[in-house]
Motif scaffolding. Structure first.
Motif, PDB file in Angstrom:
ATOM      1  N   GLY A   1      -0.724  -8.967   3.258  1.00  0.00           N
ATOM      2  CA  GLY A   1      -0.763  -9.454   4.227  1.00  0.00           C
ATOM      3  C   GLY A   1      -0.578 -10.894   4.644  1.00  0.00           C
ATOM      4  O   GLY A   1       0.336 -11.777   5.338  1.00  0.00           O
ATOM      5  N   ASN A   2      -1.623 -11.206   4.287  1.00  0.00           N
ATOM      6  CA  ASN A   2      -2.496 -12.459   4.658  1.00  0.00           C
ATOM      7  C   ASN A   2      -1.962 -13.250   4.014  1.00  0.00           C
ATOM      8  O   ASN A   2      -2.284 -13.286   2.595  1.00  0.00           O
ATOM      9  CB  ASN A   2      -3.382 -12.862   4.842  1.00  0.00           C
ATOM     10  CG  ASN A   2      -3.649 -14.031   6.254  1.00  0.00           C
ATOM     11  OD1 ASN A   2      -2.864 -14.938   5.576  1.00  0.00           O
ATOM     12  ND2 ASN A   2      -4.100 -14.386   6.113  1.00  0.00           N
TER      13      ASN A   2
ATOM     14  N   ARG B   1      12.474  -5.964  -0.068  1.00  0.00           N
ATOM     15  CA  ARG B   1      11.790  -5.248   0.409  1.00  0.00           C
ATOM     16  C   ARG B   1      10.568  -6.053   1.225  1.00  0.00           C
ATOM     17  O   ARG B   1       9.750  -6.830   2.047  1.00  0.00           O
ATOM     18  CB  ARG B   1      11.433  -4.233   0.058  1.00  0.00           C
ATOM     19  CG  ARG B   1      10.374  -3.544   1.077  1.00  0.00           C
ATOM     20  CD  ARG B   1      10.466  -1.865   1.275  1.00  0.00           C
ATOM     21  NE  ARG B   1       8.988  -1.158   1.358  1.00  0.00           N
ATOM     22  CZ  ARG B   1       8.379  -0.514   1.145  1.00  0.00           C
ATOM     23  NH1 ARG B   1       7.861  -0.946  -0.275  1.00  0.00           N
ATOM     24  NH2 ARG B   1       7.049  -0.092   1.292  1.00  0.00           N
ATOM     25  N   ASP B   2       9.269  -7.188   0.257  1.00  0.00           N
ATOM     26  CA  ASP B   2       8.144  -7.502   0.183  1.00  0.00           C
ATOM     27  C   ASP B   2       8.618  -8.576   1.063  1.00  0.00           C
ATOM     28  O   ASP B   2       7.670  -8.701   1.646  1.00  0.00           O
ATOM     29  CB  ASP B   2       7.245  -8.315  -1.160  1.00  0.00           C
ATOM     30  CG  ASP B   2       8.464  -8.656  -1.926  1.00  0.00           C
ATOM     31  OD1 ASP B   2       7.875 -10.068  -1.682  1.00  0.00           O
ATOM     32  OD2 ASP B   2       9.810  -8.349  -2.089  1.00  0.00           O
TER      33      ASP B   2
ATOM     34  N   GLU C   1       9.700  -7.605   4.809  1.00  0.00           N
ATOM     35  CA  GLU C   1       8.541  -7.499   5.548  1.00  0.00           C
ATOM     36  C   GLU C   1       7.391  -8.116   5.881  1.00  0.00           C
ATOM     37  O   GLU C   1       7.310  -8.885   7.493  1.00  0.00           O
ATOM     38  CB  GLU C   1       7.562  -6.024   4.765  1.00  0.00           C
ATOM     39  CG  GLU C   1       7.969  -4.892   4.858  1.00  0.00           C
ATOM     40  CD  GLU C   1       8.129  -4.194   5.790  1.00  0.00           C
ATOM     41  OE1 GLU C   1       7.410  -4.644   6.624  1.00  0.00           O
ATOM     42  OE2 GLU C   1       8.977  -3.891   6.217  1.00  0.00           O
ATOM     43  N   ARG C   2       7.868  -9.342   5.153  1.00  0.00           N
ATOM     44  CA  ARG C   2       6.453 -11.014   5.384  1.00  0.00           C
ATOM     45  C   ARG C   2       7.056 -11.109   6.064  1.00  0.00           C
ATOM     46  O   ARG C   2       6.011 -11.886   7.393  1.00  0.00           O
ATOM     47  CB  ARG C   2       6.192 -11.332   4.189  1.00  0.00           C
ATOM     48  CG  ARG C   2       5.063 -11.939   4.127  1.00  0.00           C
ATOM     49  CD  ARG C   2       4.653 -12.885   3.033  1.00  0.00           C
ATOM     50  NE  ARG C   2       4.310 -12.020   1.466  1.00  0.00           N
ATOM     51  CZ  ARG C   2       3.324 -11.976   1.133  1.00  0.00           C
ATOM     52  NH1 ARG C   2       2.262 -12.206   2.022  1.00  0.00           N
ATOM     53  NH2 ARG C   2       2.650 -10.953   0.803  1.00  0.00           N
TER      54      ARG C   2
ATOM     55  N   THR D   1       1.044  -1.096   0.300  1.00  0.00           N
ATOM     56  CA  THR D   1      -0.015  -0.131   0.030  1.00  0.00           C
ATOM     57  C   THR D   1       0.811   1.239   0.173  1.00  0.00           C
ATOM     58  O   THR D   1       2.059   1.506   0.231  1.00  0.00           O
ATOM     59  CB  THR D   1      -0.892   0.159   1.845  1.00  0.00           C
ATOM     60  OG1 THR D   1       0.049   0.517   2.494  1.00  0.00           O
ATOM     61  CG2 THR D   1      -1.552  -1.305   1.412  1.00  0.00           C
ATOM     62  N   PRO D   2       0.631   2.688  -0.542  1.00  0.00           N
ATOM     63  CA  PRO D   2       1.120   3.016  -0.379  1.00  0.00           C
ATOM     64  C   PRO D   2       1.598   4.181   1.105  1.00  0.00           C
ATOM     65  O   PRO D   2       2.507   4.387   1.153  1.00  0.00           O
ATOM     66  CB  PRO D   2       0.292   4.784  -0.821  1.00  0.00           C
ATOM     67  CG  PRO D   2      -0.971   4.372  -1.300  1.00  0.00           C
ATOM     68  CD  PRO D   2      -1.569   2.734  -0.771  1.00  0.00           C
ATOM     69  N   GLU D   3       0.868   4.086   2.416  1.00  0.00           N
ATOM     70  CA  GLU D   3       1.458   3.486   3.371  1.00  0.00           C
ATOM     71  C   GLU D   3       2.825   2.551   3.784  1.00  0.00           C
ATOM     72  O   GLU D   3       3.028   2.528   4.383  1.00  0.00           O
ATOM     73  CB  GLU D   3       0.687   3.587   4.236  1.00  0.00           C
ATOM     74  CG  GLU D   3      -0.653   4.508   4.324  1.00  0.00           C
ATOM     75  CD  GLU D   3      -1.575   4.296   2.602  1.00  0.00           C
ATOM     76  OE1 GLU D   3      -1.852   2.530   2.973  1.00  0.00           O
ATOM     77  OE2 GLU D   3      -2.414   5.055   2.794  1.00  0.00           O
ATOM     78  N   GLY D   4       3.353   2.021   3.316  1.00  0.00           N
ATOM     79  CA  GLY D   4       4.210   1.120   2.813  1.00  0.00           C
ATOM     80  C   GLY D   4       3.827  -0.765   3.927  1.00  0.00           C
ATOM     81  O   GLY D   4       4.773  -0.772   5.050  1.00  0.00           O
ATOM     82  N   THR D   5       2.778  -0.757   4.113  1.00  0.00           N
ATOM     83  CA  THR D   5       2.351  -2.144   4.873  1.00  0.00           C
ATOM     84  C   THR D   5       2.009  -3.081   3.448  1.00  0.00           C
ATOM     85  O   THR D   5       1.670  -2.243   1.968  1.00  0.00           O
ATOM     86  CB  THR D   5       0.752  -2.299   5.683  1.00  0.00           C
ATOM     87  OG1 THR D   5      -0.261  -1.789   4.088  1.00  0.00           O
ATOM     88  CG2 THR D   5       1.279  -1.316   6.556  1.00  0.00           C
ATOM     89  N   LEU D   6       2.512  -4.963   3.809  1.00  0.00           N
ATOM     90  CA  LEU D   6       2.106  -5.323   2.138  1.00  0.00           C
ATOM     91  C   LEU D   6       0.487  -5.682   2.281  1.00  0.00           C
ATOM     92  O   LEU D   6       0.293  -5.518   3.034  1.00  0.00           O
ATOM     93  CB  LEU D   6       1.990  -6.562   3.028  1.00  0.00           C
ATOM     94  CG  LEU D   6       3.622  -6.973   2.982  1.00  0.00           C
ATOM     95  CD1 LEU D   6       4.016  -8.009   3.798  1.00  0.00           C
ATOM     96  CD2 LEU D   6       4.260  -7.147   1.635  1.00  0.00           C
TER      97      LEU D   6
END
Lengths: 706, 301
Positions: free
Chosen positions: A420-421, A559-560, A563-564, A412-417
């Motif tokens: 995520g799940n 990065r993904d 993060e994950r 997302t633009p906010e930097g979260t996956l």
């Protein structure tokens, strides 16, 4: 003309290998279909023996070594005799080869569902079978070279160059890959560990594709395609150049299976550039095949044999272009761990190997039975079902791979996956998995029709067990004025063997030797320690269940992924991993930083029923881990073996290993009890070992150095 | 190229310059140039070939008119030179011996009836091979012998840094900028409902469908292990408690979503669901009087 000699070709052995090939085509593909259905309907995982993790290696081994393997021997035994004007050197060796190979397949079909595996892809079989394979392969080699040396033809045709290179390379690959220290009759540890073993595995795995699925089939193409088309081979020069270039370059490309892993950058780059340089040598074979059909294209439309061969050669061309593209790191960053790879290998296996085998079978079956093919129409139906099957298989898998990779990488633009799940990315591609099963079914039905057609052909004909032939004794190989220089070596099989061996050895030596002997290639991490006895036991259970078929243990530096999953993997973390368990497909999430992520009770519930902790999960349930007694008796032997290989367990640790494991099991049992799991005997069950292992994964670098 | 780009821009855009539109123009005009060049080559080729064909036709007509037999290309009477494009094609693209003449290049090899022709290597294939080798050398130079290509660890650093900057821009002045220091509980509007959805998807597996607890603690009593109240709950969700199996959700949930789900969790207090797990931690009072001093430490794990 007094020196004309009478002799007979042995068709019986060809028929035997042919029968085995198409019987195992049915078996191997049926197992594949079951696997495809297990992904859609997880309840079809009939544990403990018939779960996805244990069946997957059965499918790959059955298709590669049983279906294609017997296909190779069928093609080699038929064409070699005729190209050399000689019967196979020894009928006894022929039949030892045949029955030995079938027994190995039978043993594989028993051991793999039992969970007896080394977990290396396409090298899963346990060490006694590794030895059996070696012996049978030597028998095959003696028989082949015996025939070559007693031939009546002065020069070797290009098909035989490929057979020679196949034989020697598979021998080298198999022996080096199988270097392992036996612990029990069914267990062993590989002598290499971690990143080095990964390199050796993919040097082997990649070249199993090259020298088991490709070079012998190129040899067969060079025989069966010009015979079926009745046309001369397009270019002798092309044969020479692409043969030598192919066998030299192929060997270097293995590291492209380990891009963005912890393999040193320079080895990865070699994998990439040699893969790209491989396009032309690979396409040389396709070109020589397709251009040989000049002047026969009008017949391709009417002759099922040629139709199968043309699609096979085109599939070969597609797969050998796609492979190098997937070896470019930026493409691999997307394709790796996804179904894209699955699509890629199936274009090769179903298209190239499958269709060429069936083309050859349809050509030689009527000849050996002195009759016509039973039904051209059924052969055409088989052809179309097969072609549609490949398309319906490959296209959804490409789509699925691409979709899932993009979902994994989306932020997302906010930097979260954005997803995520992990499970959401699986649920998204379920329709593609269903479609793939449809494609597989189409192909499978085609194969069954093909088998029926061959059976009816045999029934209406009469088998010619020994085919009479005659030829003059072998003239000495004379190189005439104006002959190509290459004619010299074509008359000298042992020189050919020698030069092939040298050429295929170079790539492996350059890549593997520094990894084994130069310490700086694998930087040490002081906090990384050997597994405890209980973790070691859990690890062997993880191997037994084939978890590696769906879960990777390799977090790439993206990065993904960090993060994950957490911090990306370092090569020093894997030094005690024997065997390495990096995996090559993520049907489920990566597990390298699984340690400490969830409480012990989460894993307990998750193994009992994955959907309880992760609603909608397609992972099989493993209730038997909660019920089966933990067996610690083998531990002292394992500790001794690992210490011999260099794992620094303390002196006399064997004596304490079992107690140590029991102690750790009690701790986990207490955790479970505290977290509400009411099973007083849990400390004696396999589940505690697997929890111990999972909770250890990837945690060593989080420990503060003292 | 610049003038073309400008032309395209005038035709398709309004006055205000937009960097994306400029990029688009640049790509389109480059593509336009390439296609034009190719078209030019094709047109020239067609003209030259047509000219040659017409010339031959003319010679044939003329020779027939005068009763001279037209001998075609092979006699040497009328030397027909290969034109530039034929030579180009044969040198760089393909050069097969025509099928009618393949008897000339059939080698005296005969393997079970299989014969071999001595055709040249297809030039395009040779060229492709050479190009891939050059590419390979360039690749190795770029990444390993002084070309300055970043290794994969360096690439990762750059990726993370670029992302940090983009996130800072995206978060600047938006509602998503909530963090544990300024978060407030949502009490009305759709936020609670959205929080409930997130809870069912991500939290219920461990904390129970009704928040009654399971693998994780109960949310419906007054006891909190890592502190109650919106700020503490938000913080626990965001950073997790890795030692105890609570994962950090900051990479999966946006700040605004964590606010919603934390707000929803606070609404569960006192609902008394069946099968509730026994209380864990300490009683939390909203005035913060009993907030454990070390919560921050624990929460950051």
């Amino acid at each position: 003309m007094s020196n004309i000699q009478q002799f007979q070709y042995d068709n019986k052995i060809v028929r035997a290998f042919g029968l085995a090939s198409f019987i195992f085509a049915v078996v191997g593909m049926l197992v594949g279909l079951i696997l495809a259905l297990q992904i859609i309907y997880p309840s079809l995982n009939l544990g403990p023996w018939l779960t996805f993790g244990r069946l997957r290696p059965l499918h790959t081994n059955a298709v590669i070594f049983a279906f294609v393997g017997n296909g190779i021997f069928m093609g080699v035994y038929y064409s070699l005799q005729r190209l050399l004007k000689a019967r196979m050197w020894s009928d006894t060796l022929s039949w030892i080869h045949f029955w030995g190979w079938q027994l190995i397949i039978l043993a594989a079909a028993i051991t793999l569902p039992l969970g007896l595996t080394t977990s290396g892809e396409y090298s899963e079989l346990i060490w006694p079978l590794d030895i059996a394979i070696t012996l049978i392969w030597v028998v095959f080699g003696i028989n082949m070279f015996g025939t070559i040396l007693t031939r009546r033809e002065s020069h070797l045709y290009v098909a035989i160059w490929f057979y020679i290179a196949t034989w020697v390379t598979v021998a080298v690959l198999h022996i080096v890959r199988s270097l392992e220290l036996p612990v029990t009759l069914t267990e062993s540890y590989p002598i290499f560990s971690g990143v080095t073993e990964a390199l050796v595995q993919w040097w082997y795995g990649h070249n199993a594709v090259a020298f088991f699925l490709t070079t012998p089939y190129l040899g067969m193409m060079y025989y069966f395609l010009p015979k079926a088309a009745n046309r001369p081979v397009y270019s002798y020069k092309l044969s020479i150049i692409h043969f030598w270039a192919l066998i030299f370059i192929y060997i270097w490309a293995g590291p492209h299976h380990l891009l963005y892993s912890t393999l040193p950058d320079w080895v990865q780059s070699l994998g990439t550039v040699f893969s790209i340089m491989l396009i032309a040598p690979s396409w040389g074979g396709m070109l020589n095949g397709l251009l040989t059909l000049r002047g026969a294209w009008d017949r391709v439309a009417n002759d099922p044999v040629l139709k199968f061969m043309v699609v096979a050669v085109i599939a070969y061309g597609m797969a050998t272009f796609e492979g190098p593209m997937l070896s470019i790191k930026s493409v691999n960053a997307i394709s790796h761990f996804t179904d894209w790879t699955i699509a890629h290998v199936h274009v090769g296996a179903l298209g190239w190997n499958g269709f060429l085998t069936f083309g050859a079978l349809y050509w030689l079956w009527p000849r050996m039975y002195r009759t016509e093919l039973y039904s051209k129409q059924l052969a055409n139906i088989h052809f179309w079902l097969g072609t549609l099957g490949i398309i319906f298989y490959a296209v959804p898998m490409y789509w699925a791979g691409w979709t899932q990779a993009l979902m994994w990488k989306e932020f997302t633009p906010e930097g979260t996956l954005a997803w995520g799940n992990f499970l959401d990315t699986v649920t998204q591609i379920m329709p593609m998995y269903a479609m793939r099963a449809v494609g597989g079914t189409l192909f499978f039905v085609g194969v069954v029709i093909g088998v029926y057609n061959l059976f009816k052909t045999a029934a209406q004909g009469s088998f010619m067990a020994n085919e009479a032939a005659e030829a003059p004794a072998r003239p000495a190989p004379v190189v005439h004025e104006g002959d190509h220089w290459h004619r010299w070596i074509e008359g000298r099989p042992m020189q050919m063997l020698l030069w092939s061996t040298i050429l295929i050895a170079v790539g492996g030596i350059v890549q593997i030797i520094p990894m084994v002997f130069v310490d700086s290639q694998v930087p040490k991490i002081s906090t990384v320690k050997p597994y405890t006895p209980l973790e070691l036991t859990g690890r062997d259970l993880y191997i037994r269940e084939g978890c590696v078929g769906c879960h990777s243990q390799m977090i790439r530096p993206f990065r993904d992924e960090t993060e994950r999953y957490g911090e990306y993997s370092k090569s020093g973390e894997y030094v005690y991993d024997r065997p390495f368990l990096w995996g090559s497909k993520r049907t489920g999430p990566d597990l390298w930083r699984e340690g400490g992520k969830y409480p012990d009770s989460w894993h307990y519930n998750h193994m009992m029923d994955p959907t309880s902790m992760s609603p909608g999960s397609i992972m099989p349930a493993y209730p038997h881990l909660l019920e089966d007694q933990l067996d610690l008796n083998g531990l002292p032997g394992k500790i001794t073996a690992l210490r011999k290989l260099g794992t620094p367990y303390p002196k006399d640790f064997e004596k304490y290993a079992v107690d140590n494991a029991k102690e750790q099991a009690q701790k986990i049992a207490k955790n479970l009890a505290d977290q509400g799991i009411k099973d007083p005997t849990v400390a004696d069950k396999e589940i505690v070992a697997i929890i111990a292992y999972l909770q250890r994964l990837g945690t060593d670098i989080k420990v503060q150095p003292k | 190229m610049i003038s073309l780009s400008t032309l395209w821009g005038q035709a398709t855009t309004t006055a205000a310059p937009d960097p994306k539109v400029d990029d688009f123009n640049q790509i389109m005009s480059t593509a336009f140039l390439i296609i034009s060049a190719l078209l030019f080559v094709v047109v020239i080729a067609v003209v030259v070939r047509t000219n040659a064909m017409l010339t031959r036709h003319l010679i044939r007509v003329e020779s027939e008119k005068h009763g001279i037999p037209f001998a075609g290309d092979n006699t040497g009477v009328l030397p027909v030179e290969e034109d530039f494009f034929t030579r180009l094609r044969k040198k760089y693209w393909e050069d097969p011996v025509p099928q009618e003449k393949e008897g000339d290049i059939t080698l005296d090899h005969n393997y079970d009836g299989i014969k071999e022709l001595d055709n040249h290597l297809p030039p395009w294939w040779v060229n492709m091979f050479i190009l891939t080798i050059i590419w390979a050398a360039g690749y190795m130079w770029y990444y390993h012998f002084g070309g300055g290509g970043a290794d994969q660890a360096e690439q990762y650093k750059q990726e993370v840094e670029t992302a940090k900057k983009e996130i800072a821009i995206a978060l600047a002045g938006k509602a998503n900028a909530v963090d544990e220091s300024n978060v407030t509980a949502i009490t009305e509007g759709s936020g609670i409902g959205e929080g409930e959805l997130i809870f069912k998807n991500s939290c219920a597996a461990c904390h129970g469908q009704k928040g009654e607890g399971g693998v994780g603690p109960n949310f419906t009593d007054e006891y909190w292990i890592h502190g109650g109240g919106i700020k503490n709950v938000f913080k626990t969700i965001k950073y997790g408690v890795p030692d105890k199996g609570m994962i950090a959700w900051s990479s999966q949930l946006k700040p605004a979503d964590m606010q919603k789900v934390a707000s929803y969790i606070l609404t569960l207090q006192g609902t008394n669901p069946p099968n509730a797990k026994a209380p864990q931690g300490e009683i939390w009072k909203e005035d913060g009087a009993t907030a454990p001093a070390d919560t921050t430490q624990t929460a950051k794990g």
